[in-house]
Design a protein around this motif. Sequence first.
Motif, short mmCIF file in Angstrom:
data_model
loop_
_atom_site.label_atom_id
_atom_site.label_comp_id
_atom_site.label_asym_id
_atom_site.label_seq_id
_atom_site.Cartn_x
_atom_site.Cartn_y
_atom_site.Cartn_z
N LEU A 187 0.83 -1.20 0.00
CA LEU A 187 0.00 0.00 0.00
C LEU A 187 0.87 1.25 0.00
O LEU A 187 0.61 2.21 -0.74
CB LEU A 187 -0.93 0.00 1.22
CG LEU A 187 -1.85 1.21 1.35
CD1 LEU A 187 -2.79 1.32 0.15
CD2 LEU A 187 -2.66 1.13 2.64
N LYS A 188 1.91 1.25 0.82
CA LYS A 188 2.81 2.41 0.88
C LYS A 188 3.52 2.61 -0.46
O LYS A 188 3.74 3.74 -0.89
CB LYS A 188 3.81 2.24 2.02
CG LYS A 188 3.16 2.41 3.39
CD LYS A 188 4.14 2.21 4.53
CE LYS A 188 3.45 2.43 5.87
NZ LYS A 188 4.36 2.21 7.03
N THR A 189 3.85 1.50 -1.12
CA THR A 189 4.48 1.59 -2.45
C THR A 189 3.53 2.26 -3.44
O THR A 189 3.92 3.15 -4.19
CB THR A 189 4.85 0.19 -2.97
OG1 THR A 189 5.81 -0.39 -2.09
CG2 THR A 189 5.43 0.26 -4.38
N ILE A 190 2.27 1.83 -3.42
CA ILE A 190 1.27 2.39 -4.32
C ILE A 190 1.05 3.87 -4.05
O ILE A 190 1.02 4.69 -4.97
CB ILE A 190 -0.06 1.61 -4.18
CG1 ILE A 190 0.10 0.18 -4.72
CG2 ILE A 190 -1.19 2.33 -4.92
CD1 ILE A 190 -1.09 -0.72 -4.42
N LEU A 191 0.91 4.23 -2.77
CA LEU A 191 0.62 5.62 -2.41
C LEU A 191 1.79 6.55 -2.72
O LEU A 191 1.59 7.70 -3.13
CB LEU A 191 0.26 5.71 -0.93
CG LEU A 191 -1.03 5.01 -0.50
CD1 LEU A 191 -1.25 5.15 1.00
CD2 LEU A 191 -2.24 5.56 -1.25
N LYS A 192 3.01 6.07 -2.51
CA LYS A 192 4.19 6.90 -2.76
C LYS A 192 4.44 7.10 -4.25
O LYS A 192 5.02 8.11 -4.67
CB LYS A 192 5.42 6.26 -2.12
CG LYS A 192 5.47 6.37 -0.61
CD LYS A 192 6.71 5.66 -0.07
CE LYS A 192 6.77 5.72 1.46
NZ LYS A 192 7.94 4.97 1.99
N THR A 193 4.01 6.14 -5.05
CA THR A 193 4.39 6.13 -6.46
C THR A 193 3.43 6.90 -7.35
O THR A 193 3.85 7.49 -8.35
CB THR A 193 4.50 4.67 -6.97
OG1 THR A 193 5.37 3.95 -6.11
CG2 THR A 193 5.05 4.62 -8.38
N SER A 249 -3.25 8.12 -4.91
CA SER A 249 -3.19 8.61 -3.54
C SER A 249 -4.36 9.54 -3.25
O SER A 249 -4.96 9.50 -2.17
CB SER A 249 -1.87 9.36 -3.29
OG SER A 249 -0.78 8.49 -3.40
N PHE A 250 -4.69 10.38 -4.23
CA PHE A 250 -5.81 11.31 -4.07
C PHE A 250 -7.11 10.55 -3.85
O PHE A 250 -7.94 10.94 -3.02
CB PHE A 250 -5.93 12.20 -5.31
CG PHE A 250 -7.15 13.09 -5.29
CD1 PHE A 250 -7.14 14.28 -4.58
CD2 PHE A 250 -8.30 12.72 -5.96
CE1 PHE A 250 -8.27 15.09 -4.54
CE2 PHE A 250 -9.44 13.52 -5.93
CZ PHE A 250 -9.42 14.71 -5.22
#
Length: 255
Positions: free
Chosen positions: A119-125, A130-131
């Motif tokens: 999840l953190k990978t997806i949100l950071k990338t 993320s929005f």
Amino acid sequence: MHNLNDQDLNNIHYKHRRSLNYNLKLIANYKATSHLIDLEKIEKGHFLVEERKHVHGIYFILKGKVKVFNAGFDDKIKILRLVSKGEIIGLSSLNASHYWSSAVVVEDVEAYFIDLKNLKTILKTNVKLSFLFVNALALKLQHYEMRQKYLSFFQSTERIVDALLLTAYKFGEKTSEGLEFSVGTSRKDIAAFANTTKENVIRTFSKLKTNELILIEGKKITIKNKEALIDQLKKYSKLKNSTQDFDFFYPNLFY
């Protein structure tokens, strides 16, 4: 071992104006990123997350029904919200070490599971995705704050009516008789959702049946006159001089 790079996620043609469901499906079906999301099927009675247990990820509900609850300081169970298709479980505990609440399946669920690292990978990338996650969290908070505002001055009867309407909205289906639902209808569950006693629920149900506003057949409840129940809440709001938000926002948001 997957050698994922930022470009893999950015190569996906996200649709900013489409739903989170649509965009997560793109990740799940795209070969280079499909390992980031697991499709899981969870049977009724199983927990998705449990209060005080370590955060391991989030669930995005594709199908089925879930009850989110926690235990108060007196160990009394309080139902916080009801979850169905298109909603997320576990997102509010993302920056915590433990989940703040439990989520149990009340009707077989199909869901995307994303573990914490992925999840953190997806949100950071990807900013667009993320929005969509932030928007989902903001909407959840907006719903919670508005409902708490009214529950703070509703009496027991009004809180029970509110719980009935919200359960019907989340778990019900329209029929020729009205809005019908058979999940989350136990007196104990309604009491836990309305923060009252089972005895108060039984008395209120009896009055609503007598006034032909609801029909009860075993576990099935049918709301025969939704508008009359909403009007009952509106009238009480007038007594508290708090009708503006209710008239223009509250019923449309929940019911």
